[in-house]
Write an enzyme that holds these catalytic residues in place. Structure first.
Site, PDB file in Angstrom:
ATOM      1  N   THR A  87      18.651  37.760 -36.324  1.00 44.54           N
ATOM      2  CA  THR A  87      18.035  36.901 -37.358  1.00 44.54           C
ATOM      3  C   THR A  87      18.485  37.146 -38.753  1.00 44.54           C
ATOM      4  O   THR A  87      17.868  38.204 -39.628  1.00 44.54           O
ATOM      5  CB  THR A  87      16.464  37.683 -37.285  1.00 44.54           C
ATOM      6  N   THR A 123      14.727  41.970 -35.004  1.00 45.80           N
ATOM      7  CA  THR A 123      14.162  42.528 -36.192  1.00 45.80           C
ATOM      8  C   THR A 123      13.640  41.282 -36.977  1.00 45.80           C
ATOM      9  O   THR A 123      14.344  40.443 -37.251  1.00 45.80           O
ATOM     10  CB  THR A 123      14.986  43.491 -37.336  1.00 45.80           C
ATOM     11  N   GLU A 165      13.855  47.600 -31.865  1.00 45.18           N
ATOM     12  CA  GLU A 165      15.022  48.471 -31.701  1.00 45.18           C
ATOM     13  C   GLU A 165      15.444  49.345 -32.518  1.00 45.18           C
ATOM     14  O   GLU A 165      15.212  48.950 -33.684  1.00 45.18           O
ATOM     15  CB  GLU A 165      16.321  47.557 -31.039  1.00 45.18           C
ATOM     16  N   PHE A 166      16.004  50.486 -32.474  1.00 46.37           N
ATOM     17  CA  PHE A 166      16.515  51.377 -33.394  1.00 46.37           C
ATOM     18  C   PHE A 166      17.974  51.888 -33.193  1.00 46.37           C
ATOM     19  O   PHE A 166      18.120  52.916 -33.192  1.00 46.37           O
ATOM     20  CB  PHE A 166      15.625  52.545 -33.416  1.00 46.37           C
ATOM     21  N   ALA A 179      26.444  60.405 -50.774  1.00 46.09           N
ATOM     22  CA  ALA A 179      26.881  59.478 -51.671  1.00 46.09           C
ATOM     23  C   ALA A 179      28.045  58.814 -51.513  1.00 46.09           C
ATOM     24  O   ALA A 179      28.958  59.419 -50.980  1.00 46.09           O
ATOM     25  CB  ALA A 179      26.739  60.015 -53.213  1.00 46.09           C
ATOM     26  N   CYS A 221      22.128  44.957 -40.606  1.00 48.27           N
ATOM     27  CA  CYS A 221      20.824  45.294 -40.678  1.00 48.27           C
ATOM     28  C   CYS A 221      20.140  45.541 -42.024  1.00 48.27           C
ATOM     29  O   CYS A 221      19.454  44.593 -42.564  1.00 48.27           O
ATOM     30  CB  CYS A 221      20.453  46.397 -39.710  1.00 48.27           C
ATOM     31  N   LYS A 227      20.095  42.764 -44.924  1.00 48.69           N
ATOM     32  CA  LYS A 227      19.315  41.715 -44.702  1.00 48.69           C
ATOM     33  C   LYS A 227      18.072  41.787 -44.355  1.00 48.69           C
ATOM     34  O   LYS A 227      17.253  41.010 -44.982  1.00 48.69           O
ATOM     35  CB  LYS A 227      20.049  40.515 -43.872  1.00 48.69           C
ATOM     36  N   ARG A 253      30.414  43.039 -40.952  1.00 49.88           N
ATOM     37  CA  ARG A 253      29.359  42.144 -41.434  1.00 49.88           C
ATOM     38  C   ARG A 253      28.755  43.064 -42.871  1.00 49.88           C
ATOM     39  O   ARG A 253      28.347  43.903 -42.406  1.00 49.88           O
ATOM     40  CB  ARG A 253      28.372  41.734 -40.444  1.00 49.88           C
TER      41      ARG A 253
END
Length: 475
Positions: A111, A147, A177-178, A287, A295, A298, A372
């Protein structure tokens, strides 16, 4: 309701259900064999289910059937080969075969962010659901796992009603999903929770049967897997809310890094100190260069876009700043590079021409080959745009990085990347880089200058070895 399993209290009675195929336990399919679908398909076969993975990409399916995992995920290749050999797992490009095989069909397609805005592109969800529904010949449960924006499950239900025979009684459910890349096998086999959004007892029973292998494994290992049974909207919101919270936590500590840099503080010590507070915790308080991947970036943008559509845009306005903080970390590395190389940073950025820079890391995190929206690769491209001769090395992501940004120079090893470099930038916290010997590397470079964009190096050790060291949010 929340149902821990196993527990000292008796499990709530969930009616036994006979899968429509007549098999002893549900046959499961996973539509989409990218990172999500391939991992779930392989792991569910390991749990003892009969599994069929479906994809429209024949090359991907051929590789999977040949025992080749198209992604880098520790432990997954061995599980794939074992379950192919056991006959519990196969992959296909035939949607009719997939529809005929499965009792529970998990939708695992991508997605991505829409090209014309921040919202999620649901075209892959629509195509897979529509195609599957048209080929169903008996009752089945279609379960969303991708998602998606809240409201998608109801829309999928409409698609199923439109494209499947009404007398079949096909139902829809949602189960987010996780997965964490680099830990995905354990996240499937030993999840920290399972969330299901259902509308009927039959759907609830089928999903319980489809997850029973997970619960049985937990019982043998004396663990608990909380099961949250809820409505469609809540199930859809769980994943995006979790990702928004994690993104906010990462950007918060990176905002503190910006303050530390001007105030003279050390963000690593600050994070350690506040992380001892159990209300805060130390996870996701490192940091550095910020978050990336397929994920978080987006998903938080799609969450904002959907909230705006629903009239709740004000509630998520803070996520815009979370996004901006995250993106600023990338240009901060460019600032530090210019500073170390004694180049002025003008309105158009620095002129780094005539310099050679080694970039260690291309993936968005270690233990994956996923580039990505990788901050490391974005920074490498910025350095090249500023005129530097950029040489990149990554333990797993070189091939994907070369396809994504072909204009960079890619090296087969760390030594080759740093040889002759005026500056070394550590942009992904691979163990190879964390454990590198700064004295040995110092003999290869042209200038002992390092930007530690993940705050993963021992700054004292590198300084003692003669390096000029810069970390993000550190003195």
């Amino acid at each position: 309701m929340t149902i821990p399993y196993p527990n000292t209290q008796p499990m709530p009675v969930i009616a036994a259900v006979t899968p429509p195929s007549g098999a002893s336990r549900p046959r499961v399919t996973f539509l989409g064999t990218g990172y999500l679908g391939a991992t779930y398909a392989i792991c569910y076969a390991e749990l003892g289910y009969e599994v069929l993975g479906y994809d429209v990409d024949p090359d991907k399916i051929a590789k999977l059937n040949a025992g080749e995992v198209p992604i880098h995920e520790p432990g997954l290749d061995e599980l794939l080969r074992r379950n192919l050999a056991a006959g519990r797992l196969r992959f296909s490009t035939d949607i009719a075969e997939t529809a005929d095989f499965g009792d529970v069909h998990f939708i695992c397609v991508g997605t991505p962010q829409r090209a014309d805005g921040m919202g999620a592109d649901l075209s892959y969800v629509e195509a897979s659901v529509t195609s599957l529904a048209q080929h169903l010949t008996r009752k089945a449960l279609i379960v969303g796992k991708s998602t998606v924006p809240v409201g998608t499950a109801d829309w999928v239900e409409q698609l199923v009603s439109k494209h499947s025979p009404a007398d079949l009684g096909v139902e829809v459910a949602w189960s987010p999903e996780f997965l964490q890349e680099g830990f995905a096998v354990d996240d499937v086999l030993r999840p920290n929770r399972i969330v299901v959004g259902v509308k009927s007892e039959w759907a609830n029973s089928m999903l319980y049967a489809a997850h029973k292998g997970v619960f049985d494994l937990a019982a043998t290992e004396d663990r608990e897997v909380p099961l949250v049974v809820t409505d469609f909207a809540t199930a859809e919101l769980v994943k995006v809310a979790a990702n928004a919270f994690l993104a906010t936590k990462i950007s918060f500590i990176n905002a503190m890094a910006e303050v530390c840099e001007v105030a003279g503080g050390d963000v690593t010590q600050l994070a350690r100190a506040i992380g001892y507070d159990p209300r805060i915790g130390n996870r996701f308080l490192q940091a550095g260069l910020g978050f990336g991947g397929a994920c978080l970036p987006k998903d938080i943008r799609a969450f904002q876009a959907r909230a705006q559509e629903l009239g709740a845009g004000e509630a998520l306005r803070f996520l815009h700043e979370v996004d901006l903080i995250n993106l600023r970390r990338r240009t901060r590395v460019l600032h530090l590079a210019a500073e170390l190389l004694d180049r002025r940073y003008g309105p158009a950025g620095p002129d780094l021409s005539g310099t050679r820079i080694a970039v260690l890391g291309a993936t968005f995190k270690p233990n994956t080959d996923d580039v990505r929206d990788a901050p490391a690769l974005a920074v490498a491209a910025l350095l090249r745009k500023a005129g530097a001769d950029v040489h990149v090395y990554d333990p797993q992501g070189i091939d994907n990085a070369r396809r994504a940004v072909p204009e960079l120079t890619y090296e087969p090893g760390m030594a080759e990347a740093v040889t002759g470099a005026d500056l070394v930038c550590v942009l992904t916290e691979w163990a190879d880089f964390r454990n590198a010997d700064p004295t040995v590397l110092g003999e290869l470079v042209a200038g002992r200058r390092v930007v530690d964009a993940r705050n993963c190096l021992d700054s004292a050790l590198w300084t003692q070895a003669g390096w000029e060291y810069r970390g993000l949010g550190r003195p």
